[in-house]
Design an enzyme around this catalytic site. Structure first.
Site, PDB file in Angstrom:
ATOM      1  N   SER A  48       0.824  -1.213   0.000  1.00 61.99           N
ATOM      2  CA  SER A  48       0.000   0.000   0.000  1.00 61.99           C
ATOM      3  C   SER A  48       0.855   1.259   0.000  1.00 61.99           C
ATOM      4  O   SER A  48       0.592   2.210  -0.746  1.00 61.99           O
ATOM      5  CB  SER A  48      -0.917   0.014   1.229  1.00 61.99           C
ATOM      6  OG  SER A  48      -1.695  -1.156   1.296  1.00 61.99           O
ATOM      7  N   SER A  49       1.896   1.274   0.831  1.00 68.07           N
ATOM      8  CA  SER A  49       2.785   2.443   0.900  1.00 68.07           C
ATOM      9  C   SER A  49       3.539   2.642  -0.407  1.00 68.07           C
ATOM     10  O   SER A  49       3.982   3.751  -0.715  1.00 68.07           O
ATOM     11  CB  SER A  49       3.792   2.282   2.049  1.00 68.07           C
ATOM     12  OG  SER A  49       3.118   2.144   3.282  1.00 68.07           O
ATOM     13  N   TYR A 137      -1.558 -11.434   3.390  1.00 68.94           N
ATOM     14  CA  TYR A 137      -1.766 -10.040   3.800  1.00 68.94           C
ATOM     15  C   TYR A 137      -3.258  -9.824   4.039  1.00 68.94           C
ATOM     16  O   TYR A 137      -4.045  -9.812   3.093  1.00 68.94           O
ATOM     17  CB  TYR A 137      -1.225  -9.100   2.723  1.00 68.94           C
ATOM     18  CG  TYR A 137      -1.225  -7.623   3.070  1.00 68.94           C
ATOM     19  CD1 TYR A 137      -1.679  -7.137   4.294  1.00 68.94           C
ATOM     20  CD2 TYR A 137      -0.750  -6.700   2.147  1.00 68.94           C
ATOM     21  CE1 TYR A 137      -1.664  -5.788   4.584  1.00 68.94           C
ATOM     22  CE2 TYR A 137      -0.724  -5.337   2.431  1.00 68.94           C
ATOM     23  CZ  TYR A 137      -1.177  -4.881   3.644  1.00 68.94           C
ATOM     24  OH  TYR A 137      -1.168  -3.539   3.930  1.00 68.94           O
ATOM     25  N   LYS A 165       0.567 -11.113   7.510  1.00 68.70           N
ATOM     26  CA  LYS A 165       0.667  -9.684   7.842  1.00 68.70           C
ATOM     27  C   LYS A 165      -0.742  -9.222   8.142  1.00 68.70           C
ATOM     28  O   LYS A 165      -1.569  -9.102   7.233  1.00 68.70           O
ATOM     29  CB  LYS A 165       1.264  -8.875   6.692  1.00 68.70           C
ATOM     30  CG  LYS A 165       1.298  -7.361   6.952  1.00 68.70           C
ATOM     31  CD  LYS A 165       1.833  -6.617   5.734  1.00 68.70           C
ATOM     32  CE  LYS A 165       2.000  -5.145   6.021  1.00 68.70           C
ATOM     33  NZ  LYS A 165       0.745  -4.384   6.056  1.00 68.70           N
ATOM     34  N   SER A 167      -3.426  -6.597   9.192  1.00 73.15           N
ATOM     35  CA  SER A 167      -3.708  -5.173   9.322  1.00 73.15           C
ATOM     36  C   SER A 167      -5.133  -4.880   9.754  1.00 73.15           C
ATOM     37  O   SER A 167      -5.584  -3.736   9.674  1.00 73.15           O
ATOM     38  CB  SER A 167      -3.406  -4.449   7.999  1.00 73.15           C
ATOM     39  OG  SER A 167      -2.017  -4.429   7.754  1.00 73.15           O
ATOM     40  N   GLY A 191       0.087  -5.094  11.578  1.00 74.80           N
ATOM     41  CA  GLY A 191      -0.062  -4.132  10.500  1.00 74.80           C
ATOM     42  C   GLY A 191      -0.391  -2.720  10.948  1.00 74.80           C
ATOM     43  O   GLY A 191       0.308  -1.775  10.591  1.00 74.80           O
ATOM     44  N   ASP A 193      -0.147   0.575  12.542  1.00 73.20           N
ATOM     45  CA  ASP A 193       0.936   1.223  13.285  1.00 73.20           C
ATOM     46  C   ASP A 193       0.459   1.744  14.630  1.00 73.20           C
ATOM     47  O   ASP A 193       1.232   1.811  15.588  1.00 73.20           O
ATOM     48  CB  ASP A 193       1.502   2.388  12.471  1.00 73.20           C
ATOM     49  CG  ASP A 193       2.070   1.933  11.139  1.00 73.20           C
ATOM     50  OD1 ASP A 193       1.962   0.739  10.816  1.00 73.20           O
ATOM     51  OD2 ASP A 193       2.623   2.781  10.420  1.00 73.20           O
ATOM     52  N   GLU A 194      -0.818   2.114  14.712  1.00 75.58           N
ATOM     53  CA  GLU A 194      -1.384   2.672  15.938  1.00 75.58           C
ATOM     54  C   GLU A 194      -1.439   1.656  17.078  1.00 75.58           C
ATOM     55  O   GLU A 194      -1.649   2.031  18.230  1.00 75.58           O
ATOM     56  CB  GLU A 194      -2.807   3.195  15.677  1.00 75.58           C
ATOM     57  CG  GLU A 194      -2.915   4.241  14.573  1.00 75.58           C
ATOM     58  CD  GLU A 194      -3.161   3.644  13.205  1.00 75.58           C
ATOM     59  OE1 GLU A 194      -3.729   4.347  12.348  1.00 75.58           O
ATOM     60  OE2 GLU A 194      -2.771   2.466  12.977  1.00 75.58           O
ATOM     61  N   ILE A 208       5.080  -4.517  10.324  1.00 76.61           N
ATOM     62  CA  ILE A 208       5.246  -3.895   9.009  1.00 76.61           C
ATOM     63  C   ILE A 208       4.320  -2.692   8.996  1.00 76.61           C
ATOM     64  O   ILE A 208       3.123  -2.834   9.278  1.00 76.61           O
ATOM     65  CB  ILE A 208       4.871  -4.841   7.862  1.00 76.61           C
ATOM     66  CG1 ILE A 208       5.823  -6.038   7.797  1.00 76.61           C
ATOM     67  CG2 ILE A 208       4.874  -4.096   6.522  1.00 76.61           C
ATOM     68  CD1 ILE A 208       5.408  -7.112   6.809  1.00 76.61           C
ATOM     69  N   GLY A 210       3.274   1.527   7.480  1.00 78.68           N
ATOM     70  CA  GLY A 210       3.387   2.614   6.525  1.00 78.68           C
ATOM     71  C   GLY A 210       3.949   3.901   7.083  1.00 78.68           C
ATOM     72  O   GLY A 210       4.379   4.767   6.324  1.00 78.68           O
TER      73      GLY A 210
END
Length: 305
Positions: A48-49, A137, A165, A167, A191, A193-194, A208, A210
């Site tokens: 995605s990034s 994913y 992975k 998310s 996945g 980040d928060e 992993i 972004g």
């Protein structure tokens, strides 16, 4: 297979463009070296990034090639090869294998709402096209499909599948994936980040993300706190990370555009974002400077801890 090499902090690599909006080999290399020097364990390339959905097959192959030339043997490289068609996904998978990537990964098929047997066949055909390890994913908020435990258990019987992975936002999903099999046999990447710290505490082996690339120091420090049992410090740094993520998402343009503007202020110009994602403009450019200061101050605060 030794899965230890897949543990750690893996930034999801950003798409790097020149001033005309074309994939830039030079800027891709610069970003690779920048992250390598920060001390991350590996890179997740073409997800995605990396704006994969907005790039052609040849552009995605070019990025895979440049990253391999720059960092093969220096970092663990995971190639995301998910594409709208199984055919293109297999082309990318075989190409990544030829370049020496350490593993593959893929989202489920997108756009059409397909039954699980179609999703199973899509992933299976990709993973069986090479000899590389494969990480499923799961990102239901963008693909519309949430990996079920039943399908996960079916997929995990394939010798190529080494984990997922994940998310999805509930950390419960991480615990459930780990509980579905012998936890030593798979790697689960957090996945969102928060919830890096929460995901790790619930069983994720790695992360992993972004936003890792714009503040790798903070995620590396969070990982250090977790690994050394300093859980109070880990939750405090997660809150600081979340303040930054919320700020990055508060502007009118794409979060990735905001990230690239911060990196530009750091002396690393990797271009903008590809339409239909919006650039940062107007008054928001001044707000980016404030976000950069917030990131710098937060890194300085935790550097010596």
């Amino acid at each position: 297979m030794d899965l230890e090499k897949f543990k750690g902090v893996f930034p999801a690599l950003y798409a790097c463009y020149d001033d005309d909006g074309e994939v830039s080999q030079e800027r891709t290399r610069e970003l690779c070296y920048y992250l390598y020097k920060k001390g991350v364990q590996g890179l997740y390339v073409g997800g995605s990034s990396g704006e994969c959905i907005y790039q052609t097959l040849e552009e995605r192959k070019l990025t895979l090639k440049v990253v391999s030339e720059a960092l093969k043997g220096k970092l663990i490289l995971i190639a995301h090869v998910g594409a709208p068609s199984t055919r293109d996904s297999i082309i990318l998978a075989k190409y990544a294998e030829s370049l020496g990537y350490d593993a593959l990964s893929s989202i489920p098929p997108i756009y059409f709402k397909l039954p699980e047997n179609s999703i199973y066949r899509y992933w299976t055909e990709i993973m069986d096209s090479t000899e590389l390890p494969f990480f499923i994913y799961n990102i239901p908020q963008t693909t519309g499909y949430n990996l079920s435990i039943d399908l996960f258990k079916k997929l995990i019987t394939n010798k190529h599948v080494k984990g997922v992975k994940n998310s999805s936002m509930p950390v419960l999903d991480i615990e459930r994936f780990k509980a579905a099999v012998n936890e030593d046999d798979i790697i689960v990447f957090n996945g969102p980040d928060e919830q890096f710290v929460a995901g790790r505490l619930m069983g994720a082996d790695s992360g992993i993300g972004g936003t890792y690339g714009v503040m790798p120091e903070l995620f590396l420090k969070a990982e250090e706190f977790i690994s050394t049992g300093r859980l109070k410090e880990a939750t405090i740094i997660q809150a600081a990370i979340n303040d930054i993520i919320i700020a990055l998402c508060s502007l009118n343009g794409s979060m990735y555009s905001a990230i690239k503007e911060v990196l530009k202020l750091n002396g690393l110009n990797i271009g903008g974002v590809r339409s239909p994602m919006d650039p940062i403009s107007g008054d928001d450019l001044e707000k980016v400077k404030t976000i950069k200061t917030l990131i710098d101050n937060t890194i300085d605060k935790y550097k010596a801890m």
